[in-house]
Design an enzyme around this catalytic site. Structure first.
Site, short mmCIF file in Angstrom:
data_model
loop_
_atom_site.label_atom_id
_atom_site.label_comp_id
_atom_site.label_asym_id
_atom_site.label_seq_id
_atom_site.Cartn_x
_atom_site.Cartn_y
_atom_site.Cartn_z
N THR A 1 0.92 -10.26 -1.50
CA THR A 1 1.64 -9.61 -0.65
C THR A 1 3.18 -9.80 -1.49
O THR A 1 3.37 -10.55 -1.99
CB THR A 1 1.74 -10.14 0.87
OG1 THR A 1 2.44 -9.23 1.45
CG2 THR A 1 2.43 -11.60 0.92
N GLU A 2 3.93 -8.61 -0.96
CA GLU A 2 5.28 -8.80 -1.33
C GLU A 2 5.29 -8.78 -3.01
O GLU A 2 6.32 -9.59 -3.53
CB GLU A 2 6.30 -9.99 -0.85
CG GLU A 2 6.24 -9.99 0.48
CD GLU A 2 6.96 -8.83 1.23
OE1 GLU A 2 7.71 -8.38 0.70
OE2 GLU A 2 6.48 -8.63 2.43
N LYS B 1 4.12 -3.16 -4.17
CA LYS B 1 3.06 -2.21 -4.11
C LYS B 1 3.73 -1.01 -3.62
O LYS B 1 3.61 0.22 -4.12
CB LYS B 1 1.96 -2.40 -3.02
CG LYS B 1 1.13 -3.65 -3.60
CD LYS B 1 -0.11 -3.68 -2.69
CE LYS B 1 0.28 -4.01 -1.03
NZ LYS B 1 0.77 -5.53 -0.97
N THR B 2 4.73 -0.99 -2.52
CA THR B 2 5.36 0.17 -2.23
C THR B 2 6.08 0.94 -3.22
O THR B 2 6.48 2.03 -3.29
CB THR B 2 6.02 0.01 -0.87
OG1 THR B 2 5.08 -0.36 0.03
CG2 THR B 2 6.63 1.37 -0.24
N LYS C 1 -1.29 5.09 3.88
CA LYS C 1 -1.18 3.63 4.24
C LYS C 1 -2.28 3.48 5.45
O LYS C 1 -1.83 3.25 6.56
CB LYS C 1 0.45 3.12 4.48
CG LYS C 1 0.38 1.85 4.87
CD LYS C 1 0.68 0.91 3.75
CE LYS C 1 1.08 -0.28 4.08
NZ LYS C 1 1.13 -1.44 2.66
N SER D 1 1.28 -3.74 9.19
CA SER D 1 1.80 -4.70 10.18
C SER D 1 3.31 -4.69 10.01
O SER D 1 3.59 -4.30 8.90
CB SER D 1 1.11 -5.82 10.41
OG SER D 1 0.99 -6.61 8.92
N ASP E 1 7.19 0.80 4.76
CA ASP E 1 6.44 1.37 3.82
C ASP E 1 5.80 2.61 3.94
O ASP E 1 6.11 3.58 2.75
CB ASP E 1 5.28 0.24 3.25
CG ASP E 1 5.80 -1.08 2.98
OD1 ASP E 1 7.08 -1.20 2.60
OD2 ASP E 1 5.16 -2.12 2.81
N GLU F 1 -2.22 3.16 -0.40
CA GLU F 1 -1.57 1.92 -0.65
C GLU F 1 -2.32 0.78 0.42
O GLU F 1 -2.34 1.01 1.44
CB GLU F 1 -0.17 1.93 -0.47
CG GLU F 1 0.42 0.29 -0.67
CD GLU F 1 2.01 0.38 -0.34
OE1 GLU F 1 2.37 -0.84 0.27
OE2 GLU F 1 2.70 1.40 -0.31
#
Length: 226
Positions: A12-13, A16-17, A38, A42, A55, A117
């Site tokens: 995560t982080e 990706k976006t 998407k 969350s 995102d 995504e």
């Protein structure tokens, strides 16, 4: 019919976006009509009575075709936690069939490309038994991997690619995103990744300033995806 790619990350982080929207802009620059999807998000906020994710908002803005938010992000949850836990807290369940229906609706638009995504990394749980990667496998989507350049990224990248290929899917390409500007021996790590990953290298995003971050597509080469 539109070509769909699934964008996942080593964690995560990892951007990706940033990469997904950059790929959308790069596709538009070569004449492709593109939309983003998407399926699960969350960390959403209530806007005009509807939960929305930042995102997904970015992907909606970049789309060549105007789409209602619900078509971009069918499952939205408020807590910034693992989606399967957020769904349980909301007394909901994430149904892969519903995600497939959403993808099918996007394929009926005039889009040439659909950038899907993921959330988190490759093995994102949808419930106690199923993963989002199971859905990607069922849809036979080629995968684009975003590697967050930080300590441990070589292991994370190689294990993720191993899992993707073990699931019978192809790695259409990968992007290196420098998420840690202070990473030691960055160039050596980058060269090791390029040597060990047998998939098209789509580009390297440096640590971007506020001025540069608006044009990350300039660091990408999508020729291998065309």
């Amino acid at each position: 019919m539109a070509k769909a790619f699934f964008v996942t990350g080593t964690d995560t982080e990892v951007g990706k976006t940033l990469v997904t929207t950059a790929l959308m802009r790069a596709a538009k620059e070569v004449g492709k009509k593109v939309v983003g999807y998407k399926p699960v998000a969350s960390g959403c906020e209530l806007v005009d009575g509807e939960l929305r994710n930042g995102d997904a908002n970015a992907m909606q803005r970049e789309a060549s075709i105007p789409l209602p938010y619900a078509m971009v992000n069918p499952y939205a949850f408020a807590p910034a936690i693992a989606p399967h836990i957020a769904a349980r807290l909301a007394n909901e369940s994430i149904q892969s069939g519903h995600i497939s229906q959403g993808l099918a609706r996007l394929k009926e638009t005039a889009a040439d490309w659909i950038l899907v995504e993921g959330a988190g990394g490759w093995r994102l749980p949808l419930d106690e038994q199923h993963f989002l990667s199971d859905w990607v496998k069922r849809e036979h989507l080629p995968v684009i991997l975003v590697v967050g350049a930080k300590l441990g990224c070589i292991n994370h990248a190689l294990l993720t690619i191993e899992a993707i290929r073990r699931d019978g899917l192809s790695v259409a390409g990968w992007v290196l995103n420098r998420v840690d500007p202070d990473m030691q021996h960055f160039q050596e790590n980058a060269e090791t990744l390029k040597r060990l990953i047998s998939a098209p290298f789509l580009g390297e995003l440096p640590w971007l300033s506020d001025e540069e971050i608006g044009y990350p597509e300039h660091f990408l080469d999508i020729a291998a995806l065309l």
